[in-house]
Scaffold this active site. Structure first.
Site, PDB file in Angstrom:
ATOM      1  CG  ASP A   1      61.994  17.092  32.544  1.00  0.00           C
ATOM      2  OD1 ASP A   1      62.956  16.311  32.400  1.00  0.00           O
ATOM      3  OD2 ASP A   1      61.141  17.297  31.663  1.00  0.00           O
TER       4      ASP A   1
ATOM      5  NE  ARG B   1      44.428  47.255  30.159  1.00  0.00           N
ATOM      6  CZ  ARG B   1      44.553  48.161  31.120  1.00  0.00           C
ATOM      7  NH1 ARG B   1      45.540  49.033  31.049  1.00  0.00           N
ATOM      8  NH2 ARG B   1      43.715  48.209  32.137  1.00  0.00           N
TER       9      ARG B   1
ATOM     10  CG  ASP C   1      46.048  37.452  32.619  1.00  0.00           C
ATOM     11  OD1 ASP C   1      45.479  38.540  32.827  1.00  0.00           O
ATOM     12  OD2 ASP C   1      45.460  36.359  32.683  1.00  0.00           O
TER      13      ASP C   1
ATOM     14  CB  ALA D   1      58.433  24.080  29.530  1.00  0.00           C
ATOM     15  CE1 TYR D   2      52.366  29.396  31.651  1.00  0.00           C
ATOM     16  CE2 TYR D   2      54.131  30.986  32.019  1.00  0.00           C
ATOM     17  CZ  TYR D   2      52.785  30.661  32.045  1.00  0.00           C
ATOM     18  OH  TYR D   2      51.866  31.578  32.455  1.00  0.00           O
TER      19      TYR D   2
ATOM     20  CE  LYS E   1      53.264  20.791  22.862  1.00  0.00           C
ATOM     21  NZ  LYS E   1      51.875  20.644  23.361  1.00  0.00           N
ATOM     22  CB  SER E   2      50.913  25.482  28.438  1.00  0.00           C
ATOM     23  OG  SER E   2      51.483  26.594  29.108  1.00  0.00           O
TER      24      SER E   2
ATOM     25  CB  ALA F   1      45.270  36.194  29.184  1.00  0.00           C
TER      26      ALA F   1
END
Length: 265
Positions: free
Chosen positions: A45, A147, A149, A161-162, A164-165, A184
């Protein structure tokens, strides 16, 4: 038909590329790395995503075909031992494309300068050593003050991809929706967000106004250090990526194979 090949440098990949070039030559296909009709990627990928960005300015006129030589990829439909079958299909089958939405990213600086980017999977903004504060707008209407991360905006294909995590939903690409997921987030009596992924309609857009003069923006995993950005606007692009439909797997079959099981049980 003009064909280009993009690949990584793994030994197994290079063997497949050498064989592929011979097969294309036997079929009298023209090798053209500058203005191809078809881009065949050999690797995984990551190889396909790199090829997409290389040819992003020609994306409307190119069909992509992915051959994987390692672990099964989400965008790579063909296995290394299927190259002969793939070339035969390429030369004998009627050309058809499966189109997937892309993410349009517009960044405007405090000086009024504008930059545009395209993403296949997602774009995220983050602070490295501090929390990110940002005002979020949907269709230019205030939605929330964030507010935490960071924030991630993804395409439907990028939802596997990201995003889903981060706890985002998996979205079928025919929906042409954007999804924003929080990274977060801080939620207490002072700071409050929806604290849930949101999915917006094709004609809507998301605007992020960072309350800081520097942060990191990623586009399909590539990092950019950003300073003095006034706002970033995310929307579904008028462009789309096109995959050769022959051999292109059913979306939910790809999801099942990638995340659950590669058998039919």
């Amino acid at each position: 038909m003009k064909v280009a090949i993009a690949h990584n440098n793994n030994p197994e990949t290079l063997k497949v590329v050498a064989h592929l070039k011979e097969k294309l030559k036997d079929r009298n296909l023209i090798y053209d790395a500058k203005y191809p009709d078809i881009v065949i990627t050999v690797g995984g990928d990551g190889t396909l995503i790199n090829a997409f960005h290389r040819y992003a300015n020609q994306v409307d006129s190119i069909r992509f075909i992915g051959v994987h030589t390692g672990h099964l990829g989400f965008y790579t439909d063909w296995r290394n031992y299927d190259v002969d079958k793939m070339v035969e299909a390429l030369t004998l089958q009627k050309a058809e494309a499966a189109k997937y939405p892309l993410l349009d990213i517009e960044m405007i600086t405090e000086a009024g300068e504008k930059s545009h980017y395209l993403a296949l999977n997602e774009s995220a903004i983050k602070r490295v050593s501090h929390t990110l504060e940002a005002d979020i707008y949907i269709d230019d209407q205030p939605f929330e003050n964030f507010r935490g991360d960071g924030l991630c905006v993804s395409t439907p294909t990028g939802s596997t991809a990201y995003s889903k995590s981060l706890g985002g939903a998996v979205i079928h690409p025919e929906l042409k929706a954007l999804q924003m997921t929080e990274i977060a987030s801080i939620n207490n009596r002072v700071f409050r967000t929806l604290s849930s992924p949101i999915v917006i309609a094709p004609r809507q857009w998301i605007t992020i106004i960072p309350n800081t003069d520097h942060f990191v923006m990623t586009i399909d995993g590539e990092c950019k250090a950003v300073r003095n950005a006034k706002k970033i606007v995310y929307r579904i692009s008028k462009h789309s990526i096109q995959f050769d439909r022959f051999g292109h797997h059913h979306f939910w079959s790809r999801v099942k194979t990638a995340f659950i099981s590669d058998n039919n049980d």
